[in-house]
Design a protein around this motif. Structure first.
Motif, mmCIF file in Angstrom:
data_model
loop_
_atom_site.group_PDB
_atom_site.id
_atom_site.type_symbol
_atom_site.label_atom_id
_atom_site.label_comp_id
_atom_site.label_asym_id
_atom_site.label_seq_id
_atom_site.Cartn_x
_atom_site.Cartn_y
_atom_site.Cartn_z
ATOM 1 N N LEU A 1 0.821 -1.210 0.000
ATOM 2 C CA LEU A 1 0.000 0.000 0.000
ATOM 3 C C LEU A 1 0.858 1.266 0.000
ATOM 4 O O LEU A 1 0.499 2.268 -0.605
ATOM 5 C CB LEU A 1 -0.905 0.028 1.238
ATOM 6 C CG LEU A 1 -1.870 -1.128 1.407
ATOM 7 C CD1 LEU A 1 -2.556 -1.053 2.771
ATOM 8 C CD2 LEU A 1 -2.895 -1.125 0.289
ATOM 9 N N ASP A 2 1.981 1.209 0.714
ATOM 10 C CA ASP A 2 2.864 2.371 0.827
ATOM 11 C C ASP A 2 4.197 1.877 1.374
ATOM 12 O O ASP A 2 4.277 0.781 1.937
ATOM 13 C CB ASP A 2 2.255 3.418 1.766
ATOM 14 C CG ASP A 2 2.821 4.818 1.553
ATOM 15 O OD1 ASP A 2 3.740 4.997 0.722
ATOM 16 O OD2 ASP A 2 2.348 5.751 2.225
ATOM 17 N N THR A 3 5.230 2.676 1.207
ATOM 18 C CA THR A 3 6.540 2.338 1.750
ATOM 19 C C THR A 3 7.250 3.620 2.153
ATOM 20 O O THR A 3 7.109 4.637 1.480
ATOM 21 C CB THR A 3 7.379 1.515 0.743
ATOM 22 O OG1 THR A 3 8.573 1.071 1.371
ATOM 23 C CG2 THR A 3 7.704 2.293 -0.509
ATOM 24 N N VAL A 4 7.956 3.566 3.273
ATOM 25 C CA VAL A 4 8.691 4.725 3.779
ATOM 26 C C VAL A 4 10.046 4.260 4.302
ATOM 27 O O VAL A 4 10.222 3.089 4.644
ATOM 28 C CB VAL A 4 7.943 5.473 4.905
ATOM 29 C CG1 VAL A 4 6.603 6.006 4.417
ATOM 30 C CG2 VAL A 4 7.736 4.593 6.107
ATOM 31 N N VAL A 5 10.989 5.189 4.356
ATOM 32 C CA VAL A 5 12.290 4.902 4.948
ATOM 33 C C VAL A 5 12.461 5.795 6.162
ATOM 34 O O VAL A 5 12.262 7.008 6.093
ATOM 35 C CB VAL A 5 13.437 5.127 3.945
ATOM 36 C CG1 VAL A 5 14.792 4.983 4.638
ATOM 37 C CG2 VAL A 5 13.330 4.156 2.780
ATOM 38 N N VAL A 6 12.824 5.170 7.279
ATOM 39 C CA VAL A 6 13.071 5.881 8.530
ATOM 40 C C VAL A 6 14.559 5.771 8.823
ATOM 41 O O VAL A 6 15.135 4.682 8.701
ATOM 42 C CB VAL A 6 12.268 5.241 9.684
ATOM 43 C CG1 VAL A 6 12.615 5.868 11.017
ATOM 44 C CG2 VAL A 6 10.790 5.325 9.412
ATOM 45 N N THR A 7 15.165 6.886 9.196
ATOM 46 C CA THR A 7 16.570 6.837 9.616
ATOM 47 C C THR A 7 16.641 7.048 11.121
ATOM 48 O O THR A 7 15.881 7.842 11.688
ATOM 49 C CB THR A 7 17.419 7.899 8.899
ATOM 50 O OG1 THR A 7 16.852 9.186 9.119
ATOM 51 C CG2 THR A 7 17.493 7.621 7.411
ATOM 52 N N VAL A 8 17.531 6.296 11.749
ATOM 53 C CA VAL A 8 17.768 6.404 13.178
ATOM 54 C C VAL A 8 19.266 6.642 13.329
ATOM 55 O O VAL A 8 20.075 5.757 13.030
ATOM 56 C CB VAL A 8 17.329 5.131 13.932
ATOM 57 C CG1 VAL A 8 17.470 5.319 15.430
ATOM 58 C CG2 VAL A 8 15.907 4.736 13.565
ATOM 59 N N ASP A 9 19.631 7.836 13.747
ATOM 60 C CA ASP A 9 21.039 8.224 13.814
ATOM 61 C C ASP A 9 21.615 8.040 15.212
ATOM 62 O O ASP A 9 20.919 8.188 16.221
ATOM 63 C CB ASP A 9 21.197 9.697 13.407
ATOM 64 C CG ASP A 9 20.833 9.937 11.951
ATOM 65 O OD1 ASP A 9 21.157 9.070 11.116
ATOM 66 O OD2 ASP A 9 20.219 10.977 11.650
#
Length: 177
Positions: free
Chosen positions: A137-145
């Motif tokens: 349905l959807d896709t996202v990228v999350v960054t954790v620094d």
């Protein structure tokens, strides 16, 4: 959500066709039956055809919009992941929580990353939102620094658009760098 609209529009068009067929096929076998004019039946069939055409057009438009939005989200996710240099695949070090749908209709899921190496690292996690049939349905990228050695860190992934129904998530790609 778009899939539900398409299904509802098509179902309405089919129902209208069934009602019209029943109406034109009905007759009263009594001696006092009324005669319907051929032009009345043609008019009904024309209206049904027009409604079915409009429903088909609307369904096609909604499907096209949903497909375009998903292609855009997928391209953006790929672009973000391609920016990561020297990363290591760490899907096993990522956990996703339960999906919630906010007041804005967007789906959100907690993301927890675990840094298993001896130095501070960052993570890029692709989260895929899927329906109960496994359709993307959807896709996202999350960054954790800046996750310290041996520690975990939390983030949230939120869909780009409104999602409804039974939404689940999977980790598409997870990279530690």
């Amino acid at each position: 959500m778009a899939g539900h609209r398409v299904g509802n529009i098509v179902a309405a068009a089919v129902a209208a066709g069934i009602v019209a067929a029943a109406a034109t096929g009905c007759s009263n076998n009594s001696s006092t039956s009324t005669t319907s004019t051929p032009s009345a039946g043609a008019s009904i069939r024309s209206k049904i055809s027009s409604a079915a055409s409009a429903a088909s057009s609307a369904a096609s438009s909604l499907a096209s919009q949903a497909s375009s939005a998903l292609a855009s989200a997928s391209a953006e996710a790929r672009r973000k992941l391609d920016e990561v240099k020297g990363g290591v695949d760490v899907k096993g070090d990522v956990k996703l929580g339960a999906v919630t749908i906010g007041g804005d209709g967007k789906a959100t899921v907690p993301v927890t990353v675990h840094n298993t190496v001896g130095s501070t690292k960052s993570f890029a996690v692709q989260v895929n939102f899927k329906d109960r049939n496994g359709n993307l349905l959807d896709t996202v990228v999350v960054t954790v620094d800046g996750v310290a050695a041996g520690k975990t860190a939390d983030a949230k992934a939120t869909s780009h658009r409104k999602l409804a129904g039974d939404v689940g998530t999977t980790v598409g790609t997870a990279v530690r760098y």
